[in-house]
Design a protein around this motif. Structure first.
Motif, mmCIF file in Angstrom:
data_model
loop_
_atom_site.group_PDB
_atom_site.id
_atom_site.type_symbol
_atom_site.label_atom_id
_atom_site.label_comp_id
_atom_site.label_asym_id
_atom_site.label_seq_id
_atom_site.Cartn_x
_atom_site.Cartn_y
_atom_site.Cartn_z
ATOM 1 N N ARG A 32 2.908 3.160 -1.329
ATOM 2 C CA ARG A 32 2.385 4.337 -2.009
ATOM 3 C C ARG A 32 1.857 3.894 -3.378
ATOM 4 O O ARG A 32 2.378 2.982 -4.013
ATOM 5 C CB ARG A 32 3.440 5.430 -2.175
ATOM 6 N N ALA A 111 -10.308 2.782 -2.214
ATOM 7 C CA ALA A 111 -9.460 3.943 -1.940
ATOM 8 C C ALA A 111 -9.603 4.399 -0.493
ATOM 9 O O ALA A 111 -8.614 4.733 0.167
ATOM 10 C CB ALA A 111 -9.806 5.077 -2.901
ATOM 11 N N ARG A 115 -6.503 4.371 2.242
ATOM 12 C CA ARG A 115 -6.048 5.550 2.988
ATOM 13 C C ARG A 115 -6.133 5.299 4.489
ATOM 14 O O ARG A 115 -5.247 5.708 5.245
ATOM 15 C CB ARG A 115 -6.874 6.765 2.574
ATOM 16 N N THR A 116 -7.195 4.632 4.926
ATOM 17 C CA THR A 116 -7.327 4.297 6.342
ATOM 18 C C THR A 116 -6.174 3.401 6.793
ATOM 19 O O THR A 116 -5.706 3.493 7.937
ATOM 20 C CB THR A 116 -8.668 3.592 6.600
ATOM 21 N N ALA A 120 -0.238 5.802 0.968
ATOM 22 C CA ALA A 120 -0.124 7.138 0.384
ATOM 23 C C ALA A 120 -0.495 7.060 -1.089
ATOM 24 O O ALA A 120 0.023 6.216 -1.825
ATOM 25 C CB ALA A 120 1.307 7.654 0.528
ATOM 26 N N VAL A 121 -1.409 7.925 -1.509
ATOM 27 C CA VAL A 121 -1.836 7.963 -2.905
ATOM 28 C C VAL A 121 -1.357 9.273 -3.521
ATOM 29 O O VAL A 121 -1.714 10.355 -3.039
ATOM 30 C CB VAL A 121 -3.363 7.835 -3.030
#
Length: 389
Positions: A32, A111, A115-116, A120-121
């Motif tokens: 994350r 980014a 995400r791919t 988790a951001v």
């Protein structure tokens, strides 16, 4: 895989942080990223991805994405400030090449890939303090007053990193006597795909195309006695930079006079951090080795750091051993790059007189006989492939 299932928290959704998240996720970690802003955005300007950084992006499967968003640079061209005439043209290699890209486009690319990859951001998570317990466990104290333990922390949180503050004694940076303006200008014609440096006494200007040539990136540096605060967000009067470069060629003056949105920041020299890790925490990028912009290596070194750190952690089940090996592998190289960037500033700013005249004569002779020679002294930098080690 040693990282399979490991929980890793990365502080900072910048270039170094997102690249690190990708490197960890590719090795099976649960990652994350905590970002203090309410959105992943980058309001900076252009940057250059040199071959050493491009090789890491290629290993992460991002070559096509980089090529689609960047302008491939064909040369670095040094020009005299008085007439704009070419002093030296240094051709650049084609594979993997030098890429000119808007910082925001690189952030978006990283980014999306993160995400791919399942990263988790979490946005709006501003960390005020990093706290170690007697057992070296690490917790994060947030601006809203909450506190949260983390099993592993990677500080990719930039120049004013709270992670670095927790690891090292406070260091006092010093003002270099230089300020830099940055701006991005719209263009209607595709300019030459190269980085140009206009060199003048006590100042220089770097420019290159972005976004398919529809924009021009400019960084203009001036020596001055007055102190200017650090940071990228200080707006300035466009006429101030135009006046500072009034003696430059008409095309340069035209660019600067057309600017509407200009930012200025003071250039400060920082020491490379003596301590990069403690317990379950480690730093990378600007948090570990801030660099002046005169070698275009800030982003590239952070990208390299991310790969090497993830590789060291994958090769050892002992975090302390992995972190120590990472620091040994990176500290001397990044210190050398920082020193080389410091030296470049002086070379661009030679005063009028015999030293400048002789230096330009020598460069013009190289231009006719061996134009690639000046770049060869940086083979140690550009030819490195951290993904091969």
């Amino acid at each position: 895989m040693v990282l399979l299932g490991r929980e890793i928290t990365v502080l900072g959704a910048g270039i170094g942080g997102l690249t690190a998240a990708l490197c960890f996720a590719a090795r099976g970690a649960q990652v994350r990223v905590l970002e203090q802003s309410d959105a992943i955005r980058e309001v900076g300007a252009g940057l250059q991805i040199s071959p050493n950084g491009a090789r890491v992006l290629a290993a992460l499967g991002l070559s096509d994405a980089l090529i689609s968003r960047a302008v491939r640079s064909e040369a670095v061209v040094l020009r005299d400030y008085s007439d704009g005439e070419e002093v030296l043209r240094m051709p650049l290699g084609a594979d993997p090449g030098f890429h000119l890209i808007h910082r925001a486009d690189l952030i978006d690319m990283l980014a999306a890939a993160a995400r791919t990859a399942g990263v988790a951001v979490e946005l709006g998570r501003k960390v005020d303090q990093v706290v170690f317990s007697d057992s070296e466990a690490v917790s994060l104290r947030f601006a809203d007053g909450t506190c949260e333990p983390v099993s592993m922390l990677v500080g990719a949180d930039g120049l004013h990193s709270p992670v670095r503050r927790a690891l090292d004694k406070p260091a006092q940076p010093f003002f270099t006597g230089q300020v830099a303006w940055r701006m991005v200008l719209p263009q209607t014609q595709f300019p030459e795909p190269c980085a140009q440096v206009f060199m003048g006494p006590g100042r220089h200007l770097v420019t290159y195309p972005l976004r398919g040539g529809t924009e021009r990136n400019i960084v203009a540096v001036e020596e001055r006695d007055r102190w200017t605060a650090e940071g990228w967000s200080h707006r300035d009067d466009p006429m101030r930079v135009a006046r500072a470069f009034a003696g430059f060629p008409p095309r340069v003056r035209g660019w600067l006079e057309s600017a509407r949105d200009v930012h200025v920041w003071g250039l400060f020299r920082h020491e490379v951090a003596p301590v990069w890790h403690r317990g379950a925490s480690v730093i990378l990028g600007d948090a570990a080795h801030p660099t002046l912009p005169f070698l275009a290596q800030g982003a590239n070194l952070a990208i390299e750091d991310a790969w090497v750190l993830a590789s060291c952690m994958s090769d050892s089940a002992d975090d302390a051993e992995a972190f120590a090996r990472y620091q040994v592998m990176r500290q001397a190289r990044t210190a050398r790059a920082v020193a080389a960037a410091n030296a470049n500033a002086k070379a661009y700013h030679l005063p009028e007189g015999p030293v400048r005249t002789m230096a330009h004569i020598a460069l013009r002779m190289l231009n006719r006989t061996s134009p690639t020679m000046p770049l060869r002294k940086f083979d140690w930098l550009y030819n490195t492939d951290v993904t091969a080690s």
